[in-house]
Design a protein around this motif. Structure first.
Motif, PDB file in Angstrom:
ATOM      1  N   CYS A  59       0.866  -1.177   0.000  1.00 36.09           N
ATOM      2  CA  CYS A  59       0.000   0.000   0.000  1.00 36.09           C
ATOM      3  C   CYS A  59       0.907   1.233   0.000  1.00 36.09           C
ATOM      4  CB  CYS A  59      -0.918  -0.004   1.221  1.00 36.09           C
ATOM      5  SG  CYS A  59      -1.965   1.455   1.360  1.00 36.09           S
ATOM      6  N   GLU A 105       1.504   5.064  -0.204  1.00 36.17           N
ATOM      7  CA  GLU A 105       0.716   6.255   0.108  1.00 36.17           C
ATOM      8  C   GLU A 105       1.566   7.516  -0.023  1.00 36.17           C
ATOM      9  OE1 GLU A 105      -2.111   7.999   3.739  1.00 36.17           O
ATOM     10  OE2 GLU A 105      -0.701   6.372   4.097  1.00 36.17           O
ATOM     11  N   LYS A 143       2.761  -1.485   4.422  1.00 34.39           N
ATOM     12  CA  LYS A 143       2.560  -0.044   4.214  1.00 34.39           C
ATOM     13  C   LYS A 143       3.882   0.598   3.808  1.00 34.39           C
ATOM     14  CE  LYS A 143      -0.780   3.054   4.710  1.00 34.39           C
ATOM     15  NZ  LYS A 143      -1.154   3.521   6.075  1.00 34.39           N
ATOM     16  N   GLN A 165      -8.790   8.260  -0.595  1.00 30.04           N
ATOM     17  CA  GLN A 165      -9.528   7.209   0.095  1.00 30.04           C
ATOM     18  C   GLN A 165     -10.997   7.189  -0.295  1.00 30.04           C
ATOM     19  OE1 GLN A 165      -8.911   7.117   4.326  1.00 30.04           O
ATOM     20  NE2 GLN A 165      -6.708   7.457   4.171  1.00 30.04           N
ATOM     21  N   SER A 222      -9.572  -0.825   3.527  1.00 33.49           N
ATOM     22  CA  SER A 222      -9.974   0.324   4.336  1.00 33.49           C
ATOM     23  C   SER A 222      -9.801   0.069   5.828  1.00 33.49           C
ATOM     24  CB  SER A 222     -11.440   0.677   4.050  1.00 33.49           C
ATOM     25  OG  SER A 222     -12.300  -0.417   4.341  1.00 33.49           O
ATOM     26  N   LEU A 252      -6.430   1.657   6.835  1.00 33.64           N
ATOM     27  CA  LEU A 252      -6.204   3.034   6.452  1.00 33.64           C
ATOM     28  C   LEU A 252      -6.686   3.976   7.547  1.00 33.64           C
ATOM     29  CD1 LEU A 252      -7.316   3.010   2.691  1.00 33.64           C
ATOM     30  CD2 LEU A 252      -5.005   2.809   3.620  1.00 33.64           C
TER      31      LEU A 252
END
Length: 279
Positions: A49, A51, A233, A256, A272, A275
């Protein structure tokens, strides 16, 4: 005689108890073996993930703006005088003395620039100052990592899954003898290119998702029932995404609130869960 009968009873009870324990051990052992033989096979996959963190603060609402102005006014009223305010008061006293024809107060640190001149220069600089835009380029360009600077965005790739391409986080199978976090770094490089510079947050996964293969795929994989994905992450630092064109054919940087429209319902629920809600 009495002791002999009592000893015989004790020995008989011990024999029955040992027989019961032995039978139980055999049952447990056979049950454990049957469990081992009937254990399902799953493919282990590592997902990443990526970000990009928020770059600028969000635009304040009307209520937040009023509250900020209130705090600034209270702080100004309770604060001590600055050097500029003291200088301005001195200039005003000097001007009053000159109007009355009196000799101004001696000021060894007197500057040729008055407080009013300094304020005029600052105001002129403020008028000519150009603030940086809150938006970089086209906000609708989902392939730009600089979109939506006031919120975080996540990297999605259109990755091949069986006979079709689906939108998901970058993921891939673990190789033999490879740690899961090592597989995550390798999969990300193979899927998105070596020019994408990220920083992983530890060696432990932050999320999990599993799914079943279609019956046809199970038969092709010798009874493997599905895949288990462990998500890691990572934070975007610099660089760009370069799709390899084989397993990954496209990518997007989405907020998101935009994920639900692209991801499968169950997959989105798992993603989700790890997150952090920005609202």
């Amino acid at each position: 005689m009495y002791l002999t009968k009592r000893l015989r009873c004790v020995l008989q009870l011990c024999a029955e108890k040992c027989s019961h324990i032995s039978t139980g051990n055999c049952y447990n052992r056979s049950y454990s073996q049957s469990q081992t033989y009937s254990k399902e096979k799953w493919d282990l996959l590592s997902g990443v993930c990526v970000e990009r963190k928020r770059v600028i603060s969000k635009q304040m609402t009307q209520l937040e703006d009023k509250f900020t102005q209130l705090l600034e006014r209270i702080e100004f009223e309770r604060s001590l005088k600055s050097d500029h305010e003291v200088r301005r008061e001195l200039d005003e006293r000097q001007a009053e003395l000159l109007k009355k024809g009196e000799v101004p107060e001696a000021d060894e640190q007197k500057s040729t620039q008055t407080a009013q001149d300094f304020e005029d220069l600052c105001q002129e600089e403020l008028v000519n100052f150009k603030f940086a835009p809150r938006e970089c380029g086209d906000e609708a360009d989902v392939r730009s990592v600089e979109r939506r600077l006031d919120s975080s965005v996540l990297l999605l790739v259109k990755q091949r899954l069986a006979d079709e391409y689906v939108w998901a986080l970058p993921h891939g199978a673990r190789s033999e003898g490879e740690a899961m976090h090592q597989a995550a770094a390798r999969v990300l490089q193979q899927s998105c290119g070596a020019n994408l510079n990220v920083r992983f947050f530890g060696f432990a996964p932050c999320g999990f998702y599993k799914y079943l293969y279609p019956r046809k795929v199970r038969l092709e994989r010798s009874g493997t029932v599905g895949a288990k994905i462990f998500f890691y992450k990572a934070e975007f630092l610099s660089g760009c995404v370069e799709c390899n064109g084989e397993s990954v054919k496209d990518f997007k940087w989405l907020g998101q609130d935009e994920l639900a429209a692209e991801l499968h319902k169950d997959y989105y629920r798992s993603v989700s869960a790890f997150l952090i809600d920005e609202n």
